[in-house]
Design a protein around this motif. Structure first.
Motif: not given
Ligand code: SF4
Ligand SMILES: Nc1ncnc2c1ncn2[C@@H]1O[C@H](COP(=O)(O)OP(=O)(O)OP(=O)(O)O)[C@@H](O)[C@H]1O
Ligand SMILES: [Mg+2]
Lengths: 337, 584, 345
Positions: C310, C324-326, C301, C251-252, C297-298, C291-292, C289, C305, C295
């Motif tokens: 997620p 996480c969606h990734l 997704t 997880h990021p 890495y948003e 955390f978006s 999400c 995100g 994040c």
């Molecule tokens: S779902 Fe997207 S925003 Fe949330 S943690 Fe995973 S990558 Fe980051």
């Protein structure tokens, strides 16, 4: 600890002497500074038809022509050696400790103070028990049920209690409970405990309640604030984590800590009260030290005023000392060497 | 915050309702009076309310302060003299009957009134046989002589009246029996036998019977005299004696079995006991009176302001009160030593310009303040005549007349002067302000000068050099008589010879040689009717000189005890007669 | 005990506080297990709901200002639905607590001994004397020198480390099977921290109790935990064995936590790389999400995100869950190629 107490006691005695000198100064020196002569001082002790000769005679008899330090010295000396007062056909000996002699009532002050102390003591102790029980429990409950109806009702009530003067609540409660409903004793019906405990309690019930109302309101607010603070402390969390019953958490851990600052205030309040619950004694015509002080001031009876002021100061000083000592007992963090 | 205010207001409203209920409720407890006056306003003013001969019961009295002293030789309050007749018998006393007759002296310990001789310089009294002290010993003339002489010792009894030492022909330097032990005092008082006492005066005095009615003639047994401490154990000669006496708190009188009704034509002695509480909160006294928990406010000066408000607004309450006039005048001295008041017309301008309704209002209105008056003498003083030399239509002053006199005085546009009053007395302040306003209408500008009441007469308003140097043209004043006769009322306030340059006199403005002479004539006149005729004459003469501005004769509002019988106002004391009360 | 049930099982635990500003979702659907003798580390930033979770397990919540749902099974007993008094009896007895600041956590007016005796006597009907003996024993076992003397000392007379030992003694006096330590070492200096951690480790082994260590210090977790639960905004965002979390976290947010973890082998100034942005509001969690907003890495997704929340799904490691969606592969690739090298640099 012992040396500490002795040191404090000694300081207390010195303080009382300073207070006595200051009080003496206020009543005897200041009038002179603003232009009063021995004669004008003496006019307070003579009748309305007094001739200048009578005034002079009395000023002389009361020693008003002497320098002030001598007058004060005489007063202090009488405390240790007693003094004699000429009453015409008789001479009265005012035995040590002779804290002044009233030329108006022809009485030594000290026995009168001792005579009136039980009244004030009865009033103060009874009221204190009531207000502590009421104030602490209302304050604790309010804090524990913060924001509830009970809390808001109690706090409104206590604001009213704090802001309503005793001569108002006293008069109203006398009117209602004594003169209309006939449940409680009318004003001025004090009976000593040693004579009849039941009549003693009957006469004091309403004064206790009225005095306690005023104080319990204040103590409820203090307790509530204190409890709110301590109940947020970490050690309360610990107490709960131990599985203590909620009541024990509240009382043994919460209230116990909240009580410490209240103890200080209580000590001072109680000390002040022992010097005379002036308003309550006045409203209910209770012959205690407070009433004594009021009457003495009304009659310009300086030896009495001086005596009762010192007595009051004594109680405050002693209460202070006891609070300091108790504080050390209650809060181990302030233990003294 | 708003909520709590509402709560306080609510509590106040509740208190008022309840107090109203308390009064209403107490009305039910009111006595159903059989015979006598109806329970209405002033029902006991001139007649007996609830007459009865029923004996027994206890009368409960309360005093908002301490008793000045129970010693008959030193006590100097009207209420105390009224009450003292229960435990002490002086040579004479005021008659315990309603109406004007109550203001006359009548024999008590003496068999009759005094017999004057030597043109009023010698007075002889015969003492009744069979009058006893509470210990059974018989009262003799020597006990009366001793009592009078001891009261002269002003070092021991500084508060007592000073008439005897002023008038008796005492040996030079005599200081009373304690200090001048063994000194022969026959020049002043002789006791030829146990039943006779003769007073020898320095100068003739026609009203000596009033002196003989002073409590200082109540016999004191020398053997039991403890000087200043005697007040703690007064030996009774009346129908009641002290059972307990807790100083500053309470005392109780119970029947004295040595008192013999056969020797006493005046006392009914109905109740079994009198209980007196001291130092009781004044407001509480009123409430207890209204609820029936107390019978008498013994000081007899009337209700507190709070109670007054309630009584005025409630007709049923008012019906249970009496409103006697007191022998007390509230007045303003106009000082001729301060220019331009040395001119009689300037003084008259003040008499005319003053608004007496304002004066009355300042003192509390007609019920509690008193009646507007144009005379110095109050109406109950024998010889009183009603007149007003400076009348105005509605009592608010006559501006036109005032201006006439200002013109005559050479000050047509008015003048400036100061008015002194006692700083501690709000009523005097209000009066000074009312005068300031009403005199301003004719251009007389007053500056208010408050002074501390303790030194008011000795240092300020009663100190002639101070008055003159500081231009105190007017000063507020008040006077009550020691007893209700012209001499008692006038001698201290209109006799120029009582003015001392060093200060301390109540008379601050009256210096009229003719008045001094009239006073001398009156005081030596032994015929009461002739004597009384002088008083009105003096009154008028002073008013002509316009050195006194009479304001109001005081009144008080008394709560009539509902549980008692034989209630009436004594014209001698202007409060309920304490000797006659019984428990209904 | 229903078969297969762990010693402690928390299922879909939700603890919400309705307030004037809205409902605070302090814990929102938390599920985990813990066996005797094992240690679970709960990590997360301040305000992520760690302590509230602990309160929930110990049944200390006020029904008037909080809403709780889900199930908590402790040794076969369900706690959420149990009566307050039943839970109270478990507290301090079956489950005990060690707090962060031992000075404020002990009552200043009572002696250390008194407080331990009190803890013992709530659950054991014995005389004060017996309890006191126990207290002295316990103090000795946690390494307080001269315990028979120090037992009568007040907390302020103890040093910080001794206080924490005393707290542990108090927690262990009833032989609890579940021990929850909330930030047990934060207030202590580094050497004492190490001693306390050793002590907890030893004692846990000795008592064979389950231990939950709540902290935002991954160092503590690395030292003590078998499993790790990473919380963010009241939810679990990654749950795995400690080995997985430290070696192949997915997880990021966990990556961010690892980045901010103090390490002995680096100079001080480089040690902490705080996660940019601030913790989310528990009343209005960010859309999609949680955390978006923070994040990096948003955008990878494809908009998911910020729109779709997620789910907690299986990830690369054994019993490894990540929210996480990734896709797992991408996360593993990112960790290996981008994140890990940076952390080790
Ligand atoms: S779902 Fe997207 S925003 Fe949330 S943690 Fe995973 S990558 Fe980051
Ligand atoms: N009684 C309550 N009413 C409303 N909100 C609450 C209540 N108790 C806790 N919260 C909220 O729940 C959230 C989680 O709090 P919690 O104490 O569990 O955080 P934490 O993860 O332990 O943080 P820290 O690391 O700072 O200890 C916080 O935002 C807090 O404000
Ligand atoms: Mg926390």
């Amino acid at each position: 600890m012992i040396t500490y107490i002795i040191r404090r006691l000694f300081a207390a005695v010195v303080l009382l002497f300073i207070i006595s000198a200051a009080t003496f100064g206020i009543f005897y020196l200041i009038p002179r500074l603003v232009g009063a002569t021995p004669e004008t001082l003496a006019t307070r002790y003579v009748g309305r038809a007094a001739t200048p000769e009578t005034v002079h005679l009395i000023a002389e008899k009361l020693g008003f022509y002497d320098p002030l330090w001598l007058q004060y010295g005489r007063w202090v000396k009488a405390i240790f050696t007693g003094a004699d007062y000429n009453l015409g056909a008789t001479v009265e000996h005012c035995p040590a400790p002779c804290f002044g002699y009233s030329f108006i009532t022809k009485q030594p002050v000290w026995p009168e103070l001792i005579d009136r102390l039980p009244v004030t003591l009865s009033l103060a102790v009874g009221a204190a028990i009531l207000w502590l029980v009421l104030g602490l429990s209302i304050g604790t409950l309010s804090a524990l049920r913060r924001g509830s109806f009970l809390d808001r009702a109690a706090m409104t009530f206590s604001l009213a209690g704090v802001s309503m003067p005793i001569f108002f609540t006293g008069m109203v409660s006398l009117l209602v409970f004594s003169y209309t409903l006939d449940w409680t004793a009318p004003g001025g019906s004090y009976t000593p405990f040693t004579e009849s405990p039941s009549e003693w309690a009957y006469a004091l019930l309403l004064p206790w309640l009225v005095l306690a109302l005023q104080f319990s309101a204040q103590y409820a607010r203090l307790t509530r604030a204190g409890m709110l603070e301590t109940m947020g402390e970490d050690y309360i969390r610990t107490a709960r984590a131990k599985g203590l019953k909620e009541r024990d958490v509240n009382v043994k851990h919460g209230l116990r800590a909240a009580l410490t600052p209240i103890l200080t205030i209580f000590g001072l309040d109680f000390g002040l009260l022992l010097g005379g619950a002036v308003l309550t004694e006045q409203v209910f015509s209770l012959p205690g030290l407070g009433k004594y002080a009021v009457d003495a001031i009304t009659n310009n009876d300086l030896p009495k005023v001086l005596g009762v002021t010192l007595m009051a100061a004594f109680f405050v000083v002693v209460a202070n000392l006891i609070v300091d000592l108790l504080y050390a007992v209650v809060d181990p963090r302030v233990r003294l060497g | 915050m708003r909520k709590s205010r509402a709560l306080v207001a609510g509590a106040a409203a509740l208190a008022l309702t309840l107090s109203a209920a308390a009064c209403g409720g107490s009305d039910d407890k009111g006595s159903d009076n059989s015979g006598g006056a109806k329970p209405e306003f002033n029902a006991a003013l001139t007649q007996v309310f609830n007459p009865s001969d029923k004996k027994g019961g206890t009368i409960r009295l309360a005093n908002s302060g301490d008793w000045d002293t129970l010693d008959p030789g030193e006590t100097y309050y009207g209420y105390s003299w009224n009450f003292l007749r229960l435990y002490g018998r002086g040579l004479l006393m005021f008659k315990p009957v309603p109406g004007a007759e109550g203001n006359t002296v009548t024999p008590d310990l003496a068999e009759g009134l005094g017999t004057p001789s030597d043109g009023g310089k010698t007075w002889t009294y015969k003492i009744r046989k069979g009058v006893k002290f509470e210990d059974g010993t018989e009262v003799t003339s020597k006990d009366v002589k001793y009592a009078v002489l001891r009261s002269i010792d002003k070092e021991t009894f500084p508060n007592g009246p000073a008439y005897f030492e002023g008038f008796l022909n005492l040996p030079e330097g005599y200081k009373g029996p304690y200090k001048s032990k063994g000194v022969n005092t026959d020049s002043a008082i002789t006791t030829p036998d146990d039943q006779t006492i003769v007073f020898h005066l320095k100068q003739a005095f026609g009203g000596f019977d009033y002196f003989a009615a002073l409590p200082q003639t109540v016999p004191v047994p020398e053997a039991k005299d403890t000087g200043a401490k005697y007040k703690e154990h007064v030996v009774s000669t009346g129908p009641y004696k002290f059972e307990t006496n807790e100083l500053g708190k309470s005392f109780k009188l119970v029947r004295n079995d040595k008192w013999d009704a056969a020797t006493d034509p005046n006392r009914k002695a109905l109740p079994d006991a009198y209980e007196v509480q001291l130092n009781v909160n004044a407001d509480d006294i009123d409430n207890r009176l209204l609820s029936g928990d107390l019978d008498v406010d013994v000081v007899g000066t009337g209700v507190q302001p709070a109670t007054l408000g309630r009584v005025v607004g409630d007709p049923t309450l008012k019906a249970s009160t009496d409103n006697p006039t007191l022998a007390r005048l509230w007045y303003t001295s106009i000082n001729p030593t301060v220019a331009p008041l040395d001119n009689v017309d300037c003084r008259k301008a003040i008499e005319y310009a003053a608004d007496k309704v304002g004066y009355q209002t300042a003192y509390g209105g007609p019920l509690a303040g008193g009646d507007i008056t144009g005379t110095i003498l109050p109406p109950m003083i024998p010889g009183y005549e009603k007149f007003d030399l400076y009348p105005s239509a509605d009592g608010t002053g006559d501006v036109a007349k005032a201006k006439e006199h200002l013109a005559a005085c050479g000050q047509p546009n008015g003048f400036e002067t100061n008015i002194a009053y006692r700083a501690e007395r709000p009523k005097e302040k209000a009066t000074a302000e009312a005068l300031q306003q009403s005199l301003a209408r004719v251009g007389i500008k007053l500056t208010l000068k408050p002074f501390p009441q303790g030194d008011y007469f000795s240092q300020y308003a009663g100190n002639p050099p101070y008055v003159k140097n500081n231009k105190l043209g007017l000063n507020l004043n008040g006077w009550g008589a020691d007893w209700n006769d012209g001499f008692g009322f006038l001698s201290q306030i209109v006799d120029s010879r009582v003015i001392r340059e060093t200060g301390g006199s109540s008379n601050t403005s009256v210096r009229i040689p003719e008045v001094d002479q009239l006073l001398d004539k009156a005081s030596s006149e032994t015929d009461a009717a002739k004597r009384d005729a002088y008083w009105a004459q003096i009154d008028k003469r002073v008013m002509e000189e316009a050195v006194i501005l009479p304001g109001v004769t005081a009144k008080s509002l008394l709560i009539r005890p509902k549980t008692l019988s034989n209630v009436f106002v004594s014209d001698a004391y202007n409060m309920y007669d304490y000797l006659s009360l019984g428990v209904a | 005990m229903p078969d297969g049930q762990a010693f402690l099982e928390v299922k879909d635990l939700k603890i919400h506080f309705p307030t004037d500003d809205g409902v605070v979702r302090s814990v929102d659907g938390l599920t985990f297990k813990l066996e005797r003798g094992k240690t679970l580390g709960i990590v997360g930033e301040s305000g992520s709901g760690k302590s509230v979770t602990s309160l929930g397990i110990r049944g200390i919540y006020n029904h008037r200002n909080s809403k709780i749902s889900g199930e908590i099974w402790l040794d076969g007993k369900e706690i959420v639905s149990a009566s307050q008094d039943d839970v109270r009896k478990l507290r301090g007895n079956q489950m005990a607590m060690i707090f962060q600041d031992p000075l404020s956590a002990m009552h200043p007016y009572y002696t250390v001994g008194h407080q331990i005796v009190e803890a013992y006597r709530v659950h054991h009907n014995v005389s004060k004397k017996v309890a006191r003996k126990h207290a002295v024993d316990m103090l000795g076992r946690v390494g307080i020198p001269q315990p028979d003397r120090r037992v009568d000392d007040y907390p302020h007379q103890f040093s910080g480390g001794m206080r924490q030992r005393a707290m542990i003694a108090m927690a262990l006096v009833n032989d609890p099977q579940l021990l929850i330590a909330d930030e047990p070492t934060t207030a202590l200096d580094v050497t004492v921290q190490a001693q306390i951690m050793d002590l907890m480790h030893d004692l846990q082994a000795e008592f064979n109790s389950a231990l939950i260590v709540i902290t935002h210090d991954l160092g503590v977790v690395a030292e003590l935990a078998d499993d790790v639960l990473v919380m963010y905004g009241g939810r679990c965002i990654e749950y795995a064995s400690a080995a997985t979390i430290f070696e192949r976290p997915e997880h990021p947010y966990t990556w961010g936590l690892l980045g901010s973890m103090p390490r002995m082998d680096r100079p001080v100034q480089e040690r902490l790389v705080p996660i940019a942005g601030s913790p989310p509001s528990l009343i209005n969690l960010p859309k999609g999400c949680a955390f978006s907003p923070r994040c990096v890495y948003e955008e990878r997704t494809g908009g998911l995100g910020t729109t779709v929340a997620p789910e907690l799904t299986r990830a690369g490691g054994t019993n490894h869950l990540v929210r996480c969606h990734l896709p797992t592969e991408e996360r593993q690739r990112l960790w290996v190629e981008e994140v890990k090298p940076k952390l080790e640099a």
